[in-house]
Enzyme design. Structure first.
Site, PDB file in Angstrom:
ATOM      1  N   ARG A  29      11.584  -0.181 -48.710  1.00 11.30           N
ATOM      2  CA  ARG A  29      11.423  -0.412 -50.143  1.00 11.30           C
ATOM      3  C   ARG A  29      10.017  -0.031 -50.604  1.00 11.30           C
ATOM      4  NH1 ARG A  29      14.446  -4.316 -52.638  1.00 11.30           N
ATOM      5  NH2 ARG A  29      12.651  -5.343 -53.571  1.00 11.30           N
TER       6      ARG A  29
ATOM      7  N   ARG B   8       1.575   6.024 -49.367  1.00 15.64           N
ATOM      8  CA  ARG B   8       1.082   7.184 -50.115  1.00 15.64           C
ATOM      9  C   ARG B   8      -0.275   7.647 -49.604  1.00 15.64           C
ATOM     10  NH1 ARG B   8       2.113   3.963 -54.900  1.00 15.64           N
ATOM     11  NH2 ARG B   8       4.276   4.190 -55.579  1.00 15.64           N
TER      12      ARG B   8
ATOM     13  N   ARG C  18      17.684 -16.543 -46.896  1.00 19.46           N
ATOM     14  CA  ARG C  18      16.341 -17.044 -47.121  1.00 19.46           C
ATOM     15  C   ARG C  18      16.231 -17.454 -48.579  1.00 19.46           C
ATOM     16  NH1 ARG C  18      13.054 -19.488 -43.983  1.00 19.46           N
ATOM     17  NH2 ARG C  18      10.881 -18.819 -44.078  1.00 19.46           N
TER      18      ARG C  18
ATOM     19  N   ARG D  42       2.778 -15.211 -51.724  1.00 19.23           N
ATOM     20  CA  ARG D  42       2.127 -14.565 -52.865  1.00 19.23           C
ATOM     21  C   ARG D  42       1.769 -15.599 -53.921  1.00 19.23           C
ATOM     22  NH1 ARG D  42       7.214 -10.287 -53.975  1.00 19.23           N
ATOM     23  NH2 ARG D  42       8.790 -11.875 -53.640  1.00 19.23           N
TER      24      ARG D  42
ATOM     25  N   GLU E  69       4.185 -18.950 -53.926  1.00 24.53           N
ATOM     26  CA  GLU E  69       5.555 -18.748 -53.435  1.00 24.53           C
ATOM     27  C   GLU E  69       5.649 -19.080 -51.951  1.00 24.53           C
ATOM     28  OE1 GLU E  69       7.269 -15.000 -54.546  1.00 24.53           O
ATOM     29  OE2 GLU E  69       8.748 -15.055 -52.927  1.00 24.53           O
TER      30      GLU E  69
ATOM     31  N   TYR F 230      20.768  -6.882 -50.581  1.00 22.64           N
ATOM     32  CA  TYR F 230      19.419  -7.070 -51.122  1.00 22.64           C
ATOM     33  C   TYR F 230      19.306  -6.213 -52.385  1.00 22.64           C
ATOM     34  CZ  TYR F 230      14.256  -7.491 -50.369  1.00 22.64           C
ATOM     35  OH  TYR F 230      12.910  -7.752 -50.449  1.00 22.64           O
TER      36      TYR F 230
ATOM     37  N   ASP G  89      18.220  -5.152 -56.155  1.00 26.18           N
ATOM     38  CA  ASP G  89      17.274  -5.354 -57.243  1.00 26.18           C
ATOM     39  C   ASP G  89      18.062  -5.475 -58.552  1.00 26.18           C
ATOM     40  OD1 ASP G  89      14.862  -5.498 -55.931  1.00 26.18           O
ATOM     41  OD2 ASP G  89      14.576  -3.333 -55.909  1.00 26.18           O
TER      42      ASP G  89
HETATM   43  P1  FAD Z   1      21.712 -14.266 -59.049  1.00 28.42           P
HETATM   44  O1  FAD Z   1      20.597 -13.981 -59.974  1.00 28.42           O
HETATM   45  O2  FAD Z   1      21.401 -15.008 -57.787  1.00 28.42           O
HETATM   46  O3  FAD Z   1      22.830 -15.063 -59.853  1.00 28.42           O
HETATM   47  C1  FAD Z   1      23.879 -15.751 -59.236  1.00 28.42           C
HETATM   48  C2  FAD Z   1      24.195 -16.967 -60.101  1.00 28.42           C
HETATM   49  O4  FAD Z   1      25.366 -17.614 -59.586  1.00 28.42           O
HETATM   50  C3  FAD Z   1      23.080 -18.004 -60.081  1.00 28.42           C
HETATM   51  O5  FAD Z   1      22.704 -18.315 -61.401  1.00 28.42           O
HETATM   52  C4  FAD Z   1      23.712 -19.209 -59.384  1.00 28.42           C
HETATM   53  O6  FAD Z   1      23.226 -20.445 -59.861  1.00 28.42           O
HETATM   54  C5  FAD Z   1      25.185 -19.005 -59.718  1.00 28.42           C
HETATM   55  N1  FAD Z   1      26.095 -19.671 -58.780  1.00 28.42           N
HETATM   56  C6  FAD Z   1      26.090 -19.588 -57.433  1.00 28.42           C
HETATM   57  N2  FAD Z   1      27.078 -20.370 -56.924  1.00 28.42           N
HETATM   58  C7  FAD Z   1      27.712 -20.947 -57.979  1.00 28.42           C
HETATM   59  C8  FAD Z   1      28.797 -21.856 -58.086  1.00 28.42           C
HETATM   60  N3  FAD Z   1      29.420 -22.355 -57.019  1.00 28.42           N
HETATM   61  N4  FAD Z   1      29.191 -22.243 -59.317  1.00 28.42           N
HETATM   62  C9  FAD Z   1      28.562 -21.778 -60.432  1.00 28.42           C
HETATM   63  N5  FAD Z   1      27.513 -20.914 -60.375  1.00 28.42           N
HETATM   64  C10 FAD Z   1      27.101 -20.499 -59.163  1.00 28.42           C
HETATM   65  N6  FAD Z   1      14.660  -7.519 -58.665  1.00 28.42           N
HETATM   66  C11 FAD Z   1      13.983  -6.528 -59.308  1.00 28.42           C
HETATM   67  O7  FAD Z   1      14.582  -5.558 -59.773  1.00 28.42           O
HETATM   68  N7  FAD Z   1      12.612  -6.602 -59.475  1.00 28.42           N
HETATM   69  C12 FAD Z   1      11.886  -7.658 -59.000  1.00 28.42           C
HETATM   70  O8  FAD Z   1      10.652  -7.695 -59.170  1.00 28.42           O
HETATM   71  C13 FAD Z   1      12.581  -8.696 -58.304  1.00 28.42           C
HETATM   72  N8  FAD Z   1      11.907  -9.753 -57.809  1.00 28.42           N
HETATM   73  C14 FAD Z   1      12.582 -10.751 -57.148  1.00 28.42           C
HETATM   74  C15 FAD Z   1      11.874 -11.837 -56.667  1.00 28.42           C
HETATM   75  C16 FAD Z   1      12.540 -12.881 -56.021  1.00 28.42           C
HETATM   76  C17 FAD Z   1      11.747 -14.040 -55.484  1.00 28.42           C
HETATM   77  C18 FAD Z   1      13.955 -12.819 -55.857  1.00 28.42           C
HETATM   78  C19 FAD Z   1      14.698 -13.917 -55.155  1.00 28.42           C
HETATM   79  C20 FAD Z   1      14.674 -11.733 -56.345  1.00 28.42           C
HETATM   80  C21 FAD Z   1      13.999 -10.688 -56.993  1.00 28.42           C
HETATM   81  N9  FAD Z   1      14.685  -9.599 -57.523  1.00 28.42           N
HETATM   82  C22 FAD Z   1      14.001  -8.587 -58.168  1.00 28.42           C
HETATM   83  C23 FAD Z   1      16.164  -9.475 -57.382  1.00 28.42           C
HETATM   84  C24 FAD Z   1      16.928 -10.050 -58.567  1.00 28.42           C
HETATM   85  O9  FAD Z   1      16.651 -11.439 -58.667  1.00 28.42           O
HETATM   86  C25 FAD Z   1      18.414  -9.790 -58.319  1.00 28.42           C
HETATM   87  O10 FAD Z   1      18.660  -8.400 -58.318  1.00 28.42           O
HETATM   88  C26 FAD Z   1      19.334 -10.400 -59.372  1.00 28.42           C
HETATM   89  O11 FAD Z   1      18.992 -11.733 -59.626  1.00 28.42           O
HETATM   90  C27 FAD Z   1      20.751 -10.313 -58.882  1.00 28.42           C
HETATM   91  O12 FAD Z   1      21.609 -10.903 -59.812  1.00 28.42           O
HETATM   92  P2  FAD Z   1      22.931 -11.607 -59.311  1.00 28.42           P
HETATM   93  O13 FAD Z   1      23.730 -11.890 -60.526  1.00 28.42           O
HETATM   94  O14 FAD Z   1      23.561 -10.801 -58.240  1.00 28.42           O
HETATM   95  O15 FAD Z   1      22.451 -12.946 -58.577  1.00 28.42           O
HETATM   96  N1  UDP Z   2       5.963  -6.712 -47.036  1.00 26.80           N
HETATM   97  C1  UDP Z   2       4.882  -6.996 -46.207  1.00 26.80           C
HETATM   98  N2  UDP Z   2       3.647  -7.179 -46.773  1.00 26.80           N
HETATM   99  C2  UDP Z   2       3.458  -7.134 -48.107  1.00 26.80           C
HETATM  100  C3  UDP Z   2       4.556  -6.853 -48.942  1.00 26.80           C
HETATM  101  C4  UDP Z   2       5.802  -6.664 -48.376  1.00 26.80           C
HETATM  102  O1  UDP Z   2       5.040  -7.066 -44.996  1.00 26.80           O
HETATM  103  O2  UDP Z   2       2.305  -7.317 -48.563  1.00 26.80           O
HETATM  104  C5  UDP Z   2       7.278  -6.491 -46.398  1.00 26.80           C
HETATM  105  C6  UDP Z   2       8.038  -7.812 -46.184  1.00 26.80           C
HETATM  106  O3  UDP Z   2       8.823  -7.700 -45.024  1.00 26.80           O
HETATM  107  C7  UDP Z   2       8.902  -7.868 -47.437  1.00 26.80           C
HETATM  108  C8  UDP Z   2       9.287  -6.403 -47.616  1.00 26.80           C
HETATM  109  O4  UDP Z   2       8.096  -5.691 -47.228  1.00 26.80           O
HETATM  110  O5  UDP Z   2      10.027  -8.702 -47.256  1.00 26.80           O
HETATM  111  C9  UDP Z   2       9.718  -5.992 -49.002  1.00 26.80           C
HETATM  112  O6  UDP Z   2       8.691  -6.335 -49.921  1.00 26.80           O
HETATM  113  P1  UDP Z   2       8.985  -6.540 -51.476  1.00 26.80           P
HETATM  114  O7  UDP Z   2       7.688  -6.777 -52.154  1.00 26.80           O
HETATM  115  O8  UDP Z   2       9.828  -5.416 -51.952  1.00 26.80           O
HETATM  116  O9  UDP Z   2       9.842  -7.897 -51.430  1.00 26.80           O
HETATM  117  P2  UDP Z   2      10.532  -8.778 -52.577  1.00 26.80           P
HETATM  118  O10 UDP Z   2       9.718  -8.605 -53.833  1.00 26.80           O
HETATM  119  O11 UDP Z   2      11.940  -8.289 -52.689  1.00 26.80           O
HETATM  120  O12 UDP Z   2      10.453 -10.164 -52.025  1.00 26.80           O
END
Ligand code: FAD
Ligand code: UDP
Length: 393
Positions: free
Chosen positions: A176, A180, A254, A285, A308, A356, A358
């Protein structure tokens, strides 16, 4: 609401995209069940009551994509600012630019390197190529940046994030991040990037307000499963192992926990995200949310930050990341087989397909699911056997 045609479990981006499409495009009623007290899933944002700063409750979310269709779709609900994500990482008291770029290499090795010199140095550090593609995260990272940088900036962070030996994790996790040999330090390469001007909370609320969509918050599907109104199709976006009562075993997930602090400074760390690479620091972070909206006027006496902490799923930390080790992928295959037999249920999203994803991928996959599975089903047309969502990449 009259009987819905479709019930969607989960008001995350996948569920809301499907709900919006079914209601807006087909004019059918959709009932969305959401166990949390807000729509939006992990992308949800809200105004911090003490500082007035918009915070991403489940951690920083930066929208990025190359897909014109997804970009146009999401812009129907909010415009975006021109925020470009840049990240720094702290290792043994020093700070380095991330993802690894020429600036990181010069700082780490304490030398002024040209791109060619840096390439030659990393080739030496990476050792002899094995001739076969890297099979796991550690091999992939060492072959890309050499062992010293892997040990310093990646291994400790990865252990904290995944609590799994990096040799058991798939190489895609680290692919991901670009490497560079220039000074470009943007986190993402994509053509379209930014933060919704309305905030994610605003954007998601507009999706949820589509006429024909009803959302029931604080409602766990498993508590109401036996008394659902009649419907033609169920779209399930929760964890797939829970849907089947963990009948094939527990998948590895996780989660993350955020610790909020309001600090007496208008700028705590100078940027939105600083990573902490060392295993001895318990958080991965620190997010400082004011930096996501340079177009807004926030007060400058205080700032709100989240630390976090990756953790196992718990009552206050829902599954968020699939731990896609070989063993978990095998287990998921067993669930995928069972999902095929559920002819009136479509599995989608990050939790429903154990991927996984986005945000742009969650939306893209929901749009594809709507066109290839849901629309034909609801219009009474045959669906290709291979078009069950759980199979889609
Ligand atoms: P979710 O957002 O997980 O939605 C699923 C929903 O289902 C939740 O609201 C949950 O409460 C509900 N649910 C589950 N079980 C039940 C049940 N039994 N009954 C009723 N409701 C239920 N993506 C990016 O593009 N850029 C980013 O910078 C980025 N940063 C991230 C950082 C973190 C810490 C995390 C965890 C994810 C990040 N993502 C990012 C990914 C992004 O969050 C996901 O792509 C997106 O949320 C996926 O949407 P989803 O609908 O699949 O899942
Ligand atoms: N990662 C790392 N060091 C960093 C940033 C990322 O080792 O400073 C690794 C780590 O394994 C992480 C993965 O790269 O889970 C993807 O990073 P990203 O920032 O895309 O993770 P997310 O925002 O999805 O948690």
């Amino acid at each position: 609401m009259a009987e819905p045609e479709v019930i969607v479990v989960g008001a995350g981006l996948f569920g809301l995209t499907v709900a919006e499409r079914v209601a807006a495009e087909l004019g059918l009623r959709v009932l969305v069940l959401e166990r949390r007290s807000h729509p939006g899933g992990n992308c949800h944002s809200e105004t911090d009551p003490e500082t007035g700063i918009e915070v991403h409750r489940y951690g920083s979310h930066i929208f990025h994509c190359n897909d014109e269709t997804v970009w146009r779709y999401v812009n129907r609900f909010s415009g975006f600012n021109d925020y470009r994500h840049q990240v720094w990482t702290v290792h043994q008291g020093r700070i380095f630019s991330m993802p690894i770029n020429l600036g990181t290499l010069c700082a780490f090795y304490g030398r002024t390197l040209s791109p060619d010199q840096a390439r030659a140095l990393i080739a030496r550090e990476a050792g002899e190529p094995s001739g076969r593609p890297p099979q796991n995260l550690e091999d992939k990272a060492v072959s890309a940046v050499g062992r010293p940088l892997y040990e310093a900036l990646i291994r400790g962070y990865t252990l904290k994030q995944w609590d799994t030996d990096p040799r058991l994790l798939p190489p895609e996790i680290i692919s991901r991040l670009p490497v560079r040999y220039g000074f470009d330090n943007r986190y993402f390469n994509d053509r379209y990037q930014g933060i919704p001007l309305a905030g994610y909370g605003g954007l998601l609320a507009r999706m949820a307000a589509t006429p024909g969509v009803e959302i029931r918050l604080d409602t766990d599907f498993f508590s109401v499963r036996d008394r659902l109104p009649a419907h033609r199709l169920l779209v399930y976006t929760g964890p797939i192992d829970r849907y089947f009562g963990y009948g094939c075993g527990h998948l590895g997930w996780r989660a993350v926990r955020m610790e909020r602090e309001v600090v007496a400074s208008g700028d705590f760390q100078g940027t939105a995200v600083v990573n902490y690479a060392d295993a001895g620091i318990p958080w991965t972070r620190i997010h400082e949310f004011r930096h996501y909206h340079p177009e807004r006027r926030y007060q400058d006496r205080r700032s709100v930050i989240f630390r976090e902490f990756p953790c196992a799923p718990a009552a206050d930390a829902d599954p968020a990341y699939p731990i896609r080790t070989a063993e978990n992928r095998r287990l998921f295959e067993a669930y995928r087989e069972r999902a095929h037999a559920e002819t009136d249920t479509v599995f989608g999203g990050r939790l429903g397909t154990y991927r996984y994803l986005d945000m742009h991928q969650a939306i893209g996959s929901a749009l594809k699911c709507f066109e290839t599975v849901i629309r034909p089903r609801l219009e009474g047309r045959p669906v290709a056997a291979a078009a069950a969502l759980v199979d889609q990449d």
